[in-house]
Write a protein that holds these residues in place. Structure first.
Motif, PDB file in Angstrom:
ATOM      1  N   UNK A   1      -3.776  -1.227  -3.929  1.00 26.05           N
ATOM      2  CA  UNK A   1      -2.594  -1.074  -4.772  1.00 26.05           C
ATOM      3  C   UNK A   1      -2.216  -2.425  -5.385  1.00 26.05           C
TER       4      UNK A   1
ATOM      5  N   UNK B   1      -4.094  -4.186  -7.082  1.00 24.91           N
ATOM      6  CA  UNK B   1      -5.356  -4.923  -7.278  1.00 24.91           C
ATOM      7  C   UNK B   1      -6.459  -3.910  -7.585  1.00 24.91           C
TER       8      UNK B   1
ATOM      9  N   UNK C   1      -1.228  -7.510   6.408  1.00 26.87           N
ATOM     10  CA  UNK C   1      -0.170  -8.323   6.988  1.00 26.87           C
ATOM     11  C   UNK C   1       0.368  -9.305   5.944  1.00 26.87           C
TER      12      UNK C   1
ATOM     13  N   UNK D   1      -1.284   5.723   1.105  1.00 27.44           N
ATOM     14  CA  UNK D   1       0.142   5.686   1.443  1.00 27.44           C
ATOM     15  C   UNK D   1       0.401   6.903   2.317  1.00 27.44           C
TER      16      UNK D   1
ATOM     17  N   UNK E   1       6.526  -0.138   5.270  1.00 28.03           N
ATOM     18  CA  UNK E   1       5.623  -1.121   4.662  1.00 28.03           C
ATOM     19  C   UNK E   1       5.871  -2.522   5.211  1.00 28.03           C
TER      20      UNK E   1
ATOM     21  N   UNK F   1       4.444   7.384  -8.547  1.00 26.77           N
ATOM     22  CA  UNK F   1       5.266   7.651  -7.368  1.00 26.77           C
ATOM     23  C   UNK F   1       5.940   6.324  -7.016  1.00 26.77           C
TER      24      UNK F   1
ATOM     25  N   UNK G   1       6.844   4.876  -4.365  1.00 25.93           N
ATOM     26  CA  UNK G   1       6.315   4.080  -3.261  1.00 25.93           C
ATOM     27  C   UNK G   1       5.065   3.289  -3.665  1.00 25.93           C
ATOM     28  N   UNK G   2       4.400   3.740  -4.743  1.00 29.36           N
ATOM     29  CA  UNK G   2       3.209   3.037  -5.201  1.00 29.36           C
ATOM     30  C   UNK G   2       3.563   1.637  -5.703  1.00 29.36           C
TER      31      UNK G   2
ATOM     32  N   UNK H   1       6.139  -0.161  -4.685  1.00 27.09           N
ATOM     33  CA  UNK H   1       6.480  -0.986  -3.520  1.00 27.09           C
ATOM     34  C   UNK H   1       5.195  -1.391  -2.785  1.00 27.09           C
ATOM     35  N   UNK H   2       4.242  -0.458  -2.712  1.00 27.25           N
ATOM     36  CA  UNK H   2       2.975  -0.759  -2.031  1.00 27.25           C
ATOM     37  C   UNK H   2       2.246  -1.888  -2.756  1.00 27.25           C
ATOM     38  N   UNK H   3       2.264  -1.848  -4.089  1.00 26.05           N
ATOM     39  CA  UNK H   3       1.596  -2.896  -4.870  1.00 26.05           C
ATOM     40  C   UNK H   3       2.295  -4.242  -4.659  1.00 26.05           C
TER      41      UNK H   3
ATOM     42  N   UNK I   1       4.038  -5.119  -2.019  1.00 24.66           N
ATOM     43  CA  UNK I   1       3.749  -5.558  -0.642  1.00 24.66           C
ATOM     44  C   UNK I   1       2.356  -6.180  -0.577  1.00 24.66           C
ATOM     45  N   UNK I   2       1.402  -5.604  -1.288  1.00 26.50           N
ATOM     46  CA  UNK I   2       0.053  -6.183  -1.316  1.00 26.50           C
ATOM     47  C   UNK I   2       0.052  -7.562  -1.976  1.00 26.50           C
ATOM     48  N   UNK I   3       0.849  -7.710  -3.036  1.00 30.44           N
ATOM     49  CA  UNK I   3       0.900  -9.012  -3.692  1.00 30.44           C
ATOM     50  C   UNK I   3       1.468 -10.065  -2.735  1.00 30.44           C
ATOM     51  N   UNK I   4       2.475  -9.666  -1.951  1.00 29.77           N
ATOM     52  CA  UNK I   4       3.019 -10.601  -0.945  1.00 29.77           C
ATOM     53  C   UNK I   4       1.947 -10.939   0.089  1.00 29.77           C
ATOM     54  N   UNK I   5       1.166  -9.914   0.466  1.00 29.66           N
ATOM     55  CA  UNK I   5       0.145 -10.111   1.495  1.00 29.66           C
ATOM     56  C   UNK I   5      -0.945 -11.062   1.002  1.00 29.66           C
ATOM     57  N   UNK I   6      -1.185 -11.078  -0.310  1.00 32.37           N
ATOM     58  CA  UNK I   6      -2.247 -11.918  -0.866  1.00 32.37           C
ATOM     59  C   UNK I   6      -1.813 -13.377  -0.957  1.00 32.37           C
TER      60      UNK I   6
END
Lengths: 150, 78
Positions: free
Chosen positions: A26, A28, A97, A127, A135, B44, B46-47, B49-51, B53-58
């Protein structure tokens, strides 16, 4: 193949261990290929998804079951089909994480695990609709919860 | 915020070009049909927010190796 990585410098990775994310991750979506590499000393619970195309892109991942033994991710029939399995239990799961400073404020994303089919190398991030996972689970909360139940 | 009640089969319009129809409501889930121009992105929630969250994770703030300390601490507690 020779791979430039974010955390491990230049390393050799067997081509057959490459994971194929046909839909990317997501946010990326253009990143389709990753290697799952363990951090030394993590005993298999601390790893990272290293992009094959972008050396500076890697996602720190944890084994969600080591954090939450009763973690039970369930994929939709469409997701299972895309992963070429019949049951969610046939897949491996990893939680991404967010590493924060201080490290105790780091979070894990149990709602959007990465599912991996070990047999085929297919992988996808999903998801979860069920289970009440979030999350941003605070990493430091897991220890505390276990203490509370002891 | 505008709050509306719609029954199955009823719809609503957003501007001139977007129509949202409630197809079915079952077991706490609403099935929606959305008619909109191709240029409108429909996600959606949540998609997004998921994206994010992934950017933060990267983009980690400290070395992930520091997580090893946290994991070891948990192990000791057990």
């Amino acid at each position: 193949m020779r791979l430039s990585t974010k955390y491990f410098g230049e390393i050799d990775c067997p081509e057959e261990e490459k994971l194929c994310f046909s839909e990317g991750l997501f946010g990326f979506e253009e990143e389709k290929e990753f290697f799952l590499l363990p951090f030394e000393g993590g005993e298999g619970s601390l790893l990272c998804f290293q992009s094959a195309a972008t050396p500076q892109l890697a996602f720190v991942a944890m084994n969600p079951f080591s954090l939450m033994p009763d973690y039970a991710p369930v994929l939709t029939p469409g997701e299972l089909k895309a992963m070429e399995v019949e049951r969610s239990e046939e897949l491996c799961f990893y939680a991404l994480c967010v590493v924060r400073n201080p490290v105790g404020e780091s979070t894990v994303n149990l709602r959007c695990p990465v599912a991996v089919n070990d047999r085929t190398g297919r992988a996808m991030q999903v998801i979860l609709g069920e289970g009440g996972y979030h999350m941003h689970h605070l990493l430091s909360d897991f220890g505390r919860k276990e203490e509370a139940t002891c | 915020m505008l709050i509306l009640q719609r029954k199955e089969g009823e719809s609503l319009l957003i501007g001139d070009e977007i129509e949202v129809t409630v197809l079915a409501v079952e077991a706490g889930r609403a099935r929606l049909a959305i008619q909109a121009p191709r240029s409108v992105t429909i996600l959606r929630s949540e998609l997004k927010v998921a994206a994010q969250t992934n950017r933060e994770a990267a983009d980690e703030e400290v070395s992930p190796l520091e997580l090893l300390g946290v994991l070891r601490e948990r192990k000791r507690d057990e």
